[in-house]
Design a protein around this motif. Structure first.
Motif, mmCIF file in Angstrom:
data_model
loop_
_atom_site.group_PDB
_atom_site.id
_atom_site.type_symbol
_atom_site.label_atom_id
_atom_site.label_comp_id
_atom_site.label_asym_id
_atom_site.label_seq_id
_atom_site.Cartn_x
_atom_site.Cartn_y
_atom_site.Cartn_z
ATOM 1 N N ALA A 105 0.830 -1.200 0.000
ATOM 2 C CA ALA A 105 0.000 0.000 0.000
ATOM 3 C C ALA A 105 0.863 1.247 0.000
ATOM 4 C CB ALA A 105 -0.916 -0.005 1.225
ATOM 5 N N ARG A 106 1.960 1.192 0.739
ATOM 6 C CA ARG A 106 2.852 2.347 0.774
ATOM 7 C C ARG A 106 3.487 2.562 -0.601
ATOM 8 N NH1 ARG A 106 8.449 3.698 3.866
ATOM 9 N NH2 ARG A 106 8.440 5.842 3.154
ATOM 10 N N ALA A 107 3.882 1.461 -1.254
ATOM 11 C CA ALA A 107 4.492 1.561 -2.579
ATOM 12 C C ALA A 107 3.501 2.160 -3.567
ATOM 13 C CB ALA A 107 4.956 0.191 -3.046
ATOM 14 N N LEU A 108 2.226 1.735 -3.453
ATOM 15 C CA LEU A 108 1.199 2.278 -4.359
ATOM 16 C C LEU A 108 1.002 3.768 -4.134
ATOM 17 C CD1 LEU A 108 -1.943 -0.008 -4.628
ATOM 18 C CD2 LEU A 108 -0.438 0.773 -6.443
ATOM 19 N N GLY A 109 1.091 4.183 -2.880
ATOM 20 C CA GLY A 109 0.780 5.565 -2.549
ATOM 21 C C GLY A 109 1.967 6.497 -2.649
ATOM 22 N N LEU B 263 -7.038 5.324 -6.800
ATOM 23 C CA LEU B 263 -5.885 4.982 -5.968
ATOM 24 C C LEU B 263 -6.321 4.668 -4.534
ATOM 25 C CD1 LEU B 263 -2.825 5.020 -6.419
ATOM 26 C CD2 LEU B 263 -2.812 7.233 -5.345
ATOM 27 N N THR B 264 -7.219 5.525 -3.997
ATOM 28 C CA THR B 264 -7.704 5.316 -2.633
ATOM 29 C C THR B 264 -8.382 3.967 -2.511
ATOM 30 O OG1 THR B 264 -8.110 7.675 -2.604
ATOM 31 C CG2 THR B 264 -8.978 6.426 -0.776
ATOM 32 N N LEU B 265 -9.201 3.629 -3.523
ATOM 33 C CA LEU B 265 -9.897 2.345 -3.473
ATOM 34 C C LEU B 265 -8.894 1.195 -3.497
ATOM 35 C CD1 LEU B 265 -12.948 3.058 -5.804
ATOM 36 C CD2 LEU B 265 -12.872 2.939 -3.318
ATOM 37 N N ALA B 266 -7.848 1.320 -4.327
ATOM 38 C CA ALA B 266 -6.845 0.255 -4.412
ATOM 39 C C ALA B 266 -6.136 0.081 -3.067
ATOM 40 C CB ALA B 266 -5.834 0.568 -5.511
ATOM 41 N N VAL B 267 -5.766 1.195 -2.447
ATOM 42 C CA VAL B 267 -5.061 1.120 -1.164
ATOM 43 C C VAL B 267 -5.979 0.556 -0.082
ATOM 44 C CG1 VAL B 267 -4.000 2.486 0.649
ATOM 45 C CG2 VAL B 267 -3.421 2.927 -1.730
ATOM 46 N N MET B 268 -7.286 0.960 -0.128
ATOM 47 C CA MET B 268 -8.224 0.441 0.862
ATOM 48 C C MET B 268 -8.390 -1.067 0.723
ATOM 49 S SD MET B 268 -11.065 3.441 1.044
ATOM 50 C CE MET B 268 -12.340 2.428 1.727
ATOM 51 N N LEU B 269 -8.401 -1.540 -0.520
ATOM 52 C CA LEU B 269 -8.510 -2.970 -0.769
ATOM 53 C C LEU B 269 -7.326 -3.694 -0.134
ATOM 54 C CD1 LEU B 269 -10.111 -5.163 -2.433
ATOM 55 C CD2 LEU B 269 -8.342 -4.863 -4.161
ATOM 56 N N LEU B 270 -6.127 -3.131 -0.338
ATOM 57 C CA LEU B 270 -4.925 -3.735 0.232
ATOM 58 C C LEU B 270 -4.990 -3.743 1.756
ATOM 59 C CD1 LEU B 270 -1.815 -2.626 -1.818
ATOM 60 C CD2 LEU B 270 -2.720 -4.912 -1.442
ATOM 61 N N ALA B 271 -5.443 -2.633 2.333
ATOM 62 C CA ALA B 271 -5.512 -2.535 3.789
ATOM 63 C C ALA B 271 -6.480 -3.573 4.344
ATOM 64 C CB ALA B 271 -5.937 -1.126 4.189
#
Lengths: 292, 273
Positions: free
Chosen positions: A215-219, A271-279
């Motif tokens: 998630a950090r890498a994505l963000g 992007l937020t949705l992708a990170v939320m999915l990962l979290a």
């Protein structure tokens, strides 16, 4: 026992306010996430509602001033960069966590932990600066232009390595000593103990850390923006320049208006949705680990 | 309880004070609209002007040079902003040039190319020329550095070359000028374009880049100031007729040397001494 009583029955007036106060604060924190999502949706609405509802994924390219909002190449680039970084950082981080917990002499382990923690604290822009002035010219000498998916992956791997190493190390440290003693009593080799007992027991925590690092890498924005080349295209190879979603927002937001601006908010939403999915996956992973 | 009552009294007083200030400000209000290139600069100038003249409020809105001209003409804005010279049909308005914007083509210092024609620059940015040997240089692949969408430098470059952004085949896209300069300095085959003020400073301070001349005119701040350099444009405030009152005070302020640092901070070339 007085502490376990519901606070509204407490004799002290401050306690009567404690529970609702804490509740409000907690609700506020949760509400912020909701507000961010609502805000992103509202700002992206002009684009989402227009003809480009699907176009913002399928348009041929990203030329917002010419009415083209193709974001898919950037989504792919974001995922490729994060995945590549994970493939490099996860094995390295887990191996160094094993070293820390099982092989390192206490003095070395202490020093090593400190170094990794310091590495985690380096601001991303410093990594970016190093990448721009050292790594990119190095790759360029071999294969110009140098600014590429590869450079982004290497920088991101460096940045998330401490996260993986530290979370894995604490997951391994949390493995009950009784398990390890049991393994020793059964006469397992150290290799067997690590691979068959410690790692499976710590699996949840390790996966949790890897996903958070992903998630950090994505963000991550600044460092990637400085080394990835930022050309909007599907990455055809490791040496192709790419633009990730975060870099897209940072590059263009200051100068965007109208549909262009809405397009940037749409990429933020994605992007937020992708990170939320990962979290969410990370939370599930850590729960799974606890019940094993 | 006493404390709470006192806080309440202070809050009431504050609200009244704010209301009074708002009412006062409404009478001394200046509206400036137009070019998104000038808007950040005008906003900085406005901030300083407001600080020096308490009670005055300046509202800067961006929306393109055409809006600036139209709003100044219709009176919707007291002052318009236009990042170009006025056309023949706009002579009813008065331009006040507050700064010049110049964009220079930069190459790596080691590149043997001394100058490029407009056609060559276009062909390089279209991706038709992929190696420096095709224009008489070393056998080295070209790395085209382009600007991110929405930047005024990109807009000026596209306007000058007549290219569309979707025609450009870039290997690298950068945001601000310094990033462009660092990217070109790090890559011997790179070509890019950045604001001349920044590039000239860096070139003179040992960064491995060189500005190349266009049409035989050297890319220097001095040539941009004179309007001789082809890839440049004036940044104008426009008013209907001769400005008076508050508008005149702001135009004079924006043209004065008191804002040179703000002009330079936005990588434009100041005109006042």
């Amino acid at each position: 026992m007085i502490w376990s009583r519901p606070s509204f029955l407490s004799r002290w007036p401050t306690d009567r306010w404690l529970a609702p106060g804490l509740g409000v604060a907690a609700a506020g924190a949760g509400l912020i996430l909701l507000l961010v999502l609502v805000f992103l949706l509202r700002e992206a609405a002009p684009l989402l509602g227009s003809h480009a509802a699907i176009g913002f994924l399928l348009d041929a390219g990203w030329y917002p001033l010419e009415g083209q909002f193709g974001m898919l190449p950037m989504v792919v680039a974001s995922l490729a960069a994060a995945l590549g970084a994970l493939l490099l950082a996860a094995p390295l981080g887990i191996v160094s966590a094993i070293f820390l917990n099982f092989s390192a002499p206490p003095g070395v382990a202490h020093l090593y932990r400190m170094i990794v923690a310091l590495l985690a604290g380096i601001p991303s822009v410093v990594f970016g600066l190093w990448g721009l002035t050292v790594l990119v010219p190095l790759i360029a000498r071999w294969q110009p232009p140098g600014a590429s998916l590869l450079a982004a992956i290497l920088i991101l791997a460096l940045m998330i390595l401490p996260t993986v190493a530290l979370t894995s190390a604490s997951a391994l440290a949390a493995v009950p000593k009784s398990l390890l003693h049991g393994a020793a009593a059964l006469g397992l080799t150290q290799q067997g103990t690590i691979l068959r007992v410690a790692l499976p027991a710590a699996r949840g925590g390790i996966i949790n850390g890897v996903l958070l690092a992903g998630a950090r890498a994505l963000g991550e924005t600044m460092a990637v923006l400085m080394v990835a080349g930022n050309v909007v295209q599907y990455p055809g190879g490791l040496l192709d320049p790419v633009r990730v979603l975060t870099a897209n927002i940072a590059l263009e937001m200051a100068y965007a208006s109208g549909a262009h601006r809405a397009g940037l908010f749409a990429s933020g939403l994605l992007l937020t949705l992708a990170v939320m999915l990962l979290a969410w996956l990370a939370i599930r992973a850590s729960h799974g680990g606890r019940h094993d | 309880m006493h404390g709470i009552r006192q806080i309440g009294r202070i809050a009431t007083a504050t609200v009244f004070l704010l209301l009074a200030m708002a009412a006062h400000a409404a009478t001394d209000r200046l509206v400036i609209t137009g070019s998104s290139t000038i808007a950040p600069l005008a906003a900085e100038m406005a901030k300083r002007f407001e600080k020096q003249n308490p009670g005055i409020r300046i509202d800067v809105q961006s929306g393109g040079s055409s809006r600036g001209v139209a709003d100044a003409r219709s009176g919707l804005a007291d002052i318009g902003m236009a990042s170009r010279s006025l056309k023949d049909g706009e002579k009813d308005l008065t331009p006040h040039t507050i700064a010049m914007d110049g964009v220079g083509i930069i190459l790596h210092k080691s590149n043997s190319i001394g100058a490029l024609s407009d056609e060559q620059i276009k062909a390089i940015y279209r991706g038709q020329i992929k190696n420096w040997k095709e224009v008489g240089g070393k056998d080295l692949p070209v790395t085209v550095v382009n600007k991110a969408e929405g930047r005024s430098t990109l807009e000026l470059f596209l306007h000058y070359t007549g290219l569309k952004n979707s025609e450009i085949r870039a290997q690298m896209v950068i945001g601000d000028n310094e990033q462009g300069i660092k990217s070109v300095a790090a890559n011997p085959g790179a070509i890019g374009y950045v604001s001349i003020g920044t590039a000239e400073y860096d070139e003179n301070h040992g960064t491995l880049i060189k500005l190349i001349p266009l049409h035989g005119v050297a890319a220097t701040v001095a040539n941009v100031k004179d309007g001789k350099f082809p890839l440049s444009r004036p940044l104008n405030l426009v008013t209907r007729g001769v400005p008076a009152g508050l508008a005149k005070r702001f135009v004079d302020f924006a043209k004065s040397g008191a804002v040179n640092d703000l002009v330079q901070a936005q990588f434009f070339v100041p005109l006042a001494h």
